[in-house]
Structure formats: C-alpha cells, structure tokens
Design an enzyme around this catalytic site. Structure first.
Site, mmCIF file in Angstrom:
data_model
loop_
_atom_site.group_PDB
_atom_site.id
_atom_site.type_symbol
_atom_site.label_atom_id
_atom_site.label_comp_id
_atom_site.label_asym_id
_atom_site.label_seq_id
_atom_site.Cartn_x
_atom_site.Cartn_y
_atom_site.Cartn_z
ATOM 1 N N GLY A 1 0.817 -1.205 0.000
ATOM 2 C CA GLY A 1 0.000 0.000 0.000
ATOM 3 C C GLY A 1 0.847 1.250 0.000
ATOM 4 C CD GLU B 1 8.437 -1.569 -5.699
ATOM 5 O OE1 GLU B 1 7.382 -1.740 -6.337
ATOM 6 O OE2 GLU B 1 8.614 -0.613 -4.933
ATOM 7 C CB SER C 1 8.817 7.515 -12.884
ATOM 8 O OG SER C 1 9.411 8.728 -12.466
#
Length: 394
Positions: A127, A244, A379
């Site tokens: 989340g 990640e 990004s």
C-alpha cells in the site's frame, strides 16, 4: 569482482538445474513460457515447492529461514530459474516486507510474521501509491490517527498489485502533517479482512485483473502493528524500495527473454531469408545484448552491497533504469518479430482463436503491459534524479 564461476559455484548451478528438472511442474513452466497469467493456487504451489527445499527466501538471514547463499549463488539461482521458465517468486512479502521487518521490526513482529510469509499463511500486498502520490510518494494522504491502542485509518491506495489475493497489506500512512512531508509518515501492517476495507479491481488493456484500488474507511489497526518508530516510515520505505527496484530490473527474466528472441529470430522468415539476418533487427538485438551484459555486472554489485548489509541507492536506481528499458526493448522486438500475428487479447465474445505461432499471440499484450515497468517502483525520471543527487551531488 571476479565474474567467473568457481568449481563450487558450477556445482551449485548443476544442483539448481537438477532441482528444476525434477521439481518444476511442466504445467507452470508452460504457462510462464507462453506469457499466461498464473492464478493464486499456482503461485502458492511454486512457493511451497521452494519452501520445502529451503530455497524460498534466498536473501534472508539463516536464523530466519534463509539459505545462507553467497551473492553468486543467488545470481545463479535467479538466472537458472528464469531460464527454466519457472514462475517468479511473489516478492511483496518475501523480498520487500521481510527485509524491512528483519532490519527495523521488533522481535515479536519477526517471530510472528516471517514464518507466516514462508509457509504461505500470509499473502502480502503493498500500500504505497495513491491518486496524486505515485512517483511523488511523500505526498500521500492516507491518514492514521491514534486512538488509544489503535490507529484509525482513512484513505485510498491505488495500483495495488494482486490485492485481490492478499490477506495482509503493508501501508505508508500519514501520522503527522507538520514539518516536511517525508517526516510525518509511518509504516503500518494491516489485516485486509478488517472492517472498512474495500478492494476494487482495475482492468488492464489486455483484460487481466492484476492491480486494484484499496479504500480504507475508519479501519482500526492495533498500535503493535506499527513497524519501527512513528513518523519514521519514510526511512523504512526508502530501504524497501531499493529491494523493489532491484527486483523490477529482472536480470534473469531479460536473459531468458533474449534467448527466446534469438531462437525466434533464427526461425522466422523475413524477405526471403531469416529475421536474424535482417541488418536492422540484428543491430537492435546486438544493442540489447551489450546492455544486458553490462547490467549483469551492475546486478552483482548491488547484490553484493545488499549482502553486506548496505541499502544501495544510486546503484539500484541505475539497475532499475537499465533493467526496465532492456525488458521493454525485448518485448518491443518480440512484437516486431510477431508482426501481424501479435494481438492484445483473444476476443472471448466471438471465441476467436489466435493464429500464427503460439509465442506470437501474447506478444502485443506483453509489450503493452511492460510499458509500466519504467513507471512503477519510482519512475525512471525519479531514478535519474536520485543518481544525480547521490553521485553528482547536484
């Protein structure tokens, strides 16, 4: 760093290959090879096979169920499983939350949650992103207000991957609005079965249900579910994101995809010859191969740093940028190779069936899906800013 495998590492690679031949179900590898979506039971089945062998949490400390592998062994395992078209490990609990708990969680949290991640009792989702707080994650607005021994959580998360399967979610929430926006964020563990949580699917272009919106309305979360210190969640979030971003790079996946592309180019007709002999196509493949070899070295450096207890910042950002660009380049070339046989999805209403070779049908869907790689996890534009600040100090 010596990139040649030692005799011991070659023996380990043989062990991994033997294991994959004996234990990887053909039904799973066939679906992965043809870019089909695995269901929850199939993903859990592969996790259970790896856990039974003791190979599910390759990067965890041994005392918590890890393998104790070296950096090279972990690289070998990642590469060989990808080349065998094994399913990817679902990384939210294993490779994202677990490192945070091991470094910042208390003993009770480690003893309770880590075994449940290994045995599949808990399926975690992430989340982080919100409407208006994606790459600028510190702008998140989901709020947690302490009320005695619980937090009351209200807000919304979006692009929540596989939340439809999850029974737990780790969340960044705002616990203080004063000072810098990064300073008022906390890291909470939330039960997805709690009253007040609603999950809504987001359908992607190819029709798959991969991501979701998650809404929180007066959700009560025990205070003991706070990881680390209140208001210090941004520190833990940054630590998690380095894992990640390394995972998003998908070095092993790119290696497997490149080998598949070479094989396809060597068999596909083009202007009276083969696609592999087309000068323009061959040049594009050569560029990707060079970038992929360079990325392998960067990947080993990042793994070495993580294995030494460091959380790489600029290095993982480099890996994320190049890794996602390579994977996008590979899917673009695969779609070129498929030509007219590539189609985003099969029209179920008319019961159309794909035409052409079996690998060509999913090529367009894979291409479109992979456009997201350079966006999520921070990004690529944000990653370039991190590199600029960390290395050039600008």
């Amino acid at each position: 760093m010596n990139l040649d495998f030692s005799p011991e590492e070659e023996a380990f690679r043989s062990e991994v290959r033997d294991f994959l031949r004996e234990s990887l179900p053909a039904s799973l590898s066939d679906k992965v090879r043809s870019s089909q979506q695995l269901d929850k039971q199939e993903m859990e089945h592969w996790h259970a096979i790896l856990n039974a062998r003791g190979w599910l949490a390759s990067h965890w400390p041994v005392e918590w169920g890890g393998t104790g592998w070296t950096v090279m062994q972990r690289f070998i395992f990642e590469t060989e499983t990808a080349m065998a078209h094994a399913p990817r490990i679902v990384h939210f609990g294993l490779s994202m939350l677990a490192p945070v708990l091991i470094k910042y969680g208390n003993e009770a949290q480690k003893k309770y949650y880590l075994p449940r991640i290994l045995d599949g009792s808990d399926w975690w989702c992430q989340g982080y992103s919100e409407p208006g707080a994606g790459s600028d994650l510190a702008s998140l607005k989901t709020r947690a207000v302490r009320d005695g021994d619980v937090y009351i959580v209200n807000g919304q998360k979006t692009w929540t991957t596989l939340a439809q399967h999850a029974n737990k979610i780790f969340c960044l929430v705002r616990t203080d609005s004063g000072g810098k926006k990064q300073e008022g964020i906390s890291f909470l563990l939330i039960d997805m079965q709690s009253p007040g949580i609603e999950v809504r699917p987001i359908k992607l272009l190819d029709g798959d249900h991969e991501v979701n919106e998650v809404f929180f309305t007066d959700v009560r979360v025990p205070v003991e579910n706070l990881v680390g210190e209140e208001h210090k969640g941004w520190t833990y979030a940054k630590y998690l994101l380095t894992y990640e971003r390394t995972n998003i790079a998908g070095v092993g996946l790119s290696m497997a995809a490149f080998e598949q592309l070479k094989a396809i180019a060597g068999l596909s007709p083009c202007d009276g010859g083969l696609l592999a002999d087309d000068a323009a196509f061959a040049a594009r493949m050569a560029r990707i191969e060079i970038d992929l070899e360079n990325m392998k070295t960067t990947n080993l450096r990042v793994l070495a740093a993580a294995g030494a207890g460091h959380a790489p910042t600029a290095q993982s950002s480099m890996l994320k940028i190049r890794g996602t660009e390579i994977r996008q380049g590979l899917s673009a070339l695969l779609r070129r190779a498929a030509g007219r046989y590539a189609q985003p999805f099969v029209n179920e209403a008319t019961n159309d069936t794909p035409v052409g070779p079996g690998w060509a049908g999913p090529a367009a869907a894979q291409y479109f899906n992979n456009r997201k790689l350079s966006i999520f996890g921070g990004s690529n534009e944000v990653q370039r800013e991190i590199i600029t600040k960390s290395i050039l100090e600008l």
